[in-house]
Design a protein around this motif. Structure first.
Motif, PDB file in Angstrom:
ATOM      1  N   MET A   1     -53.235  11.486 -18.517  1.00  0.00           N
ATOM      2  CA  MET A   1     -52.935  12.523 -17.555  1.00  0.00           C
ATOM      3  C   MET A   1     -51.542  13.106 -17.798  1.00  0.00           C
ATOM      4  N   VAL A   2     -50.600  12.203 -18.056  1.00  0.00           N
ATOM      5  CA  VAL A   2     -49.240  12.673 -18.298  1.00  0.00           C
ATOM      6  C   VAL A   2     -49.176  13.473 -19.601  1.00  0.00           C
ATOM      7  N   SER A   3     -49.919  13.021 -20.591  1.00  0.00           N
ATOM      8  CA  SER A   3     -49.900  13.757 -21.859  1.00  0.00           C
ATOM      9  C   SER A   3     -50.496  15.156 -21.681  1.00  0.00           C
ATOM     10  N   HIS A   4     -51.470  15.280 -20.802  1.00  0.00           N
ATOM     11  CA  HIS A   4     -52.046  16.598 -20.513  1.00  0.00           C
ATOM     12  C   HIS A   4     -50.997  17.518 -19.893  1.00  0.00           C
ATOM     13  N   TYR A   5     -50.220  16.990 -18.919  1.00  0.00           N
ATOM     14  CA  TYR A   5     -49.150  17.779 -18.295  1.00  0.00           C
ATOM     15  C   TYR A   5     -48.081  18.180 -19.307  1.00  0.00           C
ATOM     16  N   LEU A   6     -47.746  17.278 -20.206  1.00  0.00           N
ATOM     17  CA  LEU A   6     -46.752  17.596 -21.234  1.00  0.00           C
ATOM     18  C   LEU A   6     -47.256  18.692 -22.176  1.00  0.00           C
ATOM     19  N   LYS A   7     -48.524  18.640 -22.540  1.00  0.00           N
ATOM     20  CA  LYS A   7     -49.087  19.670 -23.413  1.00  0.00           C
ATOM     21  C   LYS A   7     -49.066  21.037 -22.735  1.00  0.00           C
ATOM     22  N   ILE A   8     -49.446  21.070 -21.450  1.00  0.00           N
ATOM     23  CA  ILE A   8     -49.464  22.337 -20.720  1.00  0.00           C
ATOM     24  C   ILE A   8     -48.052  22.892 -20.562  1.00  0.00           C
ATOM     25  N   SER A   9     -47.090  22.011 -20.233  1.00  0.00           N
ATOM     26  CA  SER A   9     -45.713  22.497 -20.073  1.00  0.00           C
ATOM     27  C   SER A   9     -45.140  22.966 -21.407  1.00  0.00           C
ATOM     28  N   TRP A  10     -45.485  22.298 -22.514  1.00  0.00           N
ATOM     29  CA  TRP A  10     -45.008  22.741 -23.826  1.00  0.00           C
ATOM     30  C   TRP A  10     -45.582  24.112 -24.188  1.00  0.00           C
ATOM     31  N   LYS A  11     -46.833  24.341 -23.865  1.00  0.00           N
ATOM     32  CA  LYS A  11     -47.445  25.646 -24.131  1.00  0.00           C
ATOM     33  C   LYS A  11     -46.790  26.741 -23.289  1.00  0.00           C
ATOM     34  N   ASN A  12     -46.512  26.430 -22.030  1.00  0.00           N
ATOM     35  CA  ASN A  12     -45.852  27.411 -21.165  1.00  0.00           C
ATOM     36  C   ASN A  12     -44.427  27.699 -21.613  1.00  0.00           C
ATOM     37  N   LEU A  13     -43.743  26.689 -22.112  1.00  0.00           N
ATOM     38  CA  LEU A  13     -42.384  26.897 -22.633  1.00  0.00           C
ATOM     39  C   LEU A  13     -42.406  27.824 -23.841  1.00  0.00           C
ATOM     40  N   ARG A  14     -43.381  27.633 -24.715  1.00  0.00           N
ATOM     41  CA  ARG A  14     -43.458  28.466 -25.919  1.00  0.00           C
ATOM     42  C   ARG A  14     -43.941  29.874 -25.597  1.00  0.00           C
ATOM     43  N   ARG A  15     -44.789  30.030 -24.565  1.00  0.00           N
ATOM     44  CA  ARG A  15     -45.343  31.336 -24.235  1.00  0.00           C
ATOM     45  C   ARG A  15     -44.317  32.203 -23.487  1.00  0.00           C
ATOM     46  N   ASN A  16     -43.588  31.623 -22.577  1.00  0.00           N
ATOM     47  CA  ASN A  16     -42.615  32.353 -21.758  1.00  0.00           C
ATOM     48  C   ASN A  16     -41.197  31.901 -22.115  1.00  0.00           C
ATOM     49  N   LYS A  17     -40.730  32.318 -23.262  1.00  0.00           N
ATOM     50  CA  LYS A  17     -39.443  31.808 -23.754  1.00  0.00           C
ATOM     51  C   LYS A  17     -38.262  32.261 -22.900  1.00  0.00           C
ATOM     52  N   LEU A  18     -38.241  33.509 -22.476  1.00  0.00           N
ATOM     53  CA  LEU A  18     -37.113  34.020 -21.703  1.00  0.00           C
ATOM     54  C   LEU A  18     -37.033  33.344 -20.336  1.00  0.00           C
ATOM     55  N   ILE A  19     -38.139  33.300 -19.648  1.00  0.00           N
ATOM     56  CA  ILE A  19     -38.150  32.690 -18.316  1.00  0.00           C
ATOM     57  C   ILE A  19     -37.841  31.201 -18.408  1.00  0.00           C
ATOM     58  N   SER A  20     -38.387  30.526 -19.416  1.00  0.00           N
ATOM     59  CA  SER A  20     -38.133  29.096 -19.586  1.00  0.00           C
ATOM     60  C   SER A  20     -36.664  28.824 -19.883  1.00  0.00           C
ATOM     61  N   SER A  21     -36.071  29.654 -20.741  1.00  0.00           N
ATOM     62  CA  SER A  21     -34.652  29.443 -21.067  1.00  0.00           C
ATOM     63  C   SER A  21     -33.768  29.708 -19.849  1.00  0.00           C
ATOM     64  N   ILE A  22     -34.131  30.703 -19.025  1.00  0.00           N
ATOM     65  CA  ILE A  22     -33.363  30.957 -17.803  1.00  0.00           C
ATOM     66  C   ILE A  22     -33.473  29.767 -16.854  1.00  0.00           C
ATOM     67  N   ASN A  23     -34.685  29.222 -16.705  1.00  0.00           N
ATOM     68  CA  ASN A  23     -34.878  28.059 -15.828  1.00  0.00           C
ATOM     69  C   ASN A  23     -34.129  26.829 -16.335  1.00  0.00           C
ATOM     70  N   ILE A  24     -34.167  26.587 -17.622  1.00  0.00           N
ATOM     71  CA  ILE A  24     -33.473  25.425 -18.189  1.00  0.00           C
ATOM     72  C   ILE A  24     -31.963  25.598 -18.080  1.00  0.00           C
ATOM     73  N   ALA A  25     -31.470  26.811 -18.312  1.00  0.00           N
ATOM     74  CA  ALA A  25     -30.027  27.061 -18.173  1.00  0.00           C
ATOM     75  C   ALA A  25     -29.584  26.884 -16.719  1.00  0.00           C
ATOM     76  N   GLY A  26     -30.393  27.365 -15.788  1.00  0.00           N
ATOM     77  CA  GLY A  26     -30.060  27.186 -14.377  1.00  0.00           C
ATOM     78  C   GLY A  26     -30.040  25.722 -13.982  1.00  0.00           C
ATOM     79  N   LEU A  27     -31.001  24.957 -14.479  1.00  0.00           N
ATOM     80  CA  LEU A  27     -31.027  23.520 -14.194  1.00  0.00           C
ATOM     81  C   LEU A  27     -29.805  22.820 -14.781  1.00  0.00           C
ATOM     82  N   ALA A  28     -29.427  23.198 -16.007  1.00  0.00           N
ATOM     83  CA  ALA A  28     -28.258  22.592 -16.641  1.00  0.00           C
ATOM     84  C   ALA A  28     -26.977  22.930 -15.883  1.00  0.00           C
ATOM     85  N   ILE A  29     -26.846  24.177 -15.437  1.00  0.00           N
ATOM     86  CA  ILE A  29     -25.660  24.576 -14.669  1.00  0.00           C
ATOM     87  C   ILE A  29     -25.619  23.843 -13.332  1.00  0.00           C
TER      88      ILE A  29
END
Length: 97
Positions: A1-29
């Motif tokens: 189940m966890v591996s399924h969630y990781l696969k889906i999140s990895w696909k979403n990260l690769r598909r929406n690069k700008l939004i993902s990078s903004i979210n990751i930068a906001g989390l880091a800040i």
């Protein structure tokens, strides 16, 4: 189940690069701001903790009067502040029942 969630999140990260990078930068800040604030609070609470009876240490805060109007002061004290406070405290203690 966890591996399924990781696969889906990895696909979403690769598909929406700008939004993902903004979210990751906001989390880091946000995490770095939290860590810096906690370090500052810890530093402020560590003053005078190496003294015995450190819970009995008080800060003297002085206001200034300029032309009949009191203005906000600071924690700066003068040479006569110590003996004056000691005498005033002794007078106050003697008046207690």
């Amino acid at each position: 189940m966890v591996s399924h969630y990781l696969k889906i999140s990895w696909k979403n990260l690769r598909r929406n690069k700008l939004i993902s990078s903004i979210n990751i930068a906001g989390l880091a800040i946000g995490i770095s701001a939290f860590v810096l604030i906690m370090l500052y609070v810890n530093y402020e609470n560590s003053y005078d903790r190496f003294f015995n009876n450190s819970d009995r240490i008080y800060r003297v805060y002085m206001d200034y009067e300029e032309g009949g109007v009191y203005s906000a002061g600071d924690a700066q004290t003068y040479n006569l502040s110590g003996p004056t406070l000691k005498n005033e405290l002794l007078i106050f203690i003697k008046k207690l029942p």
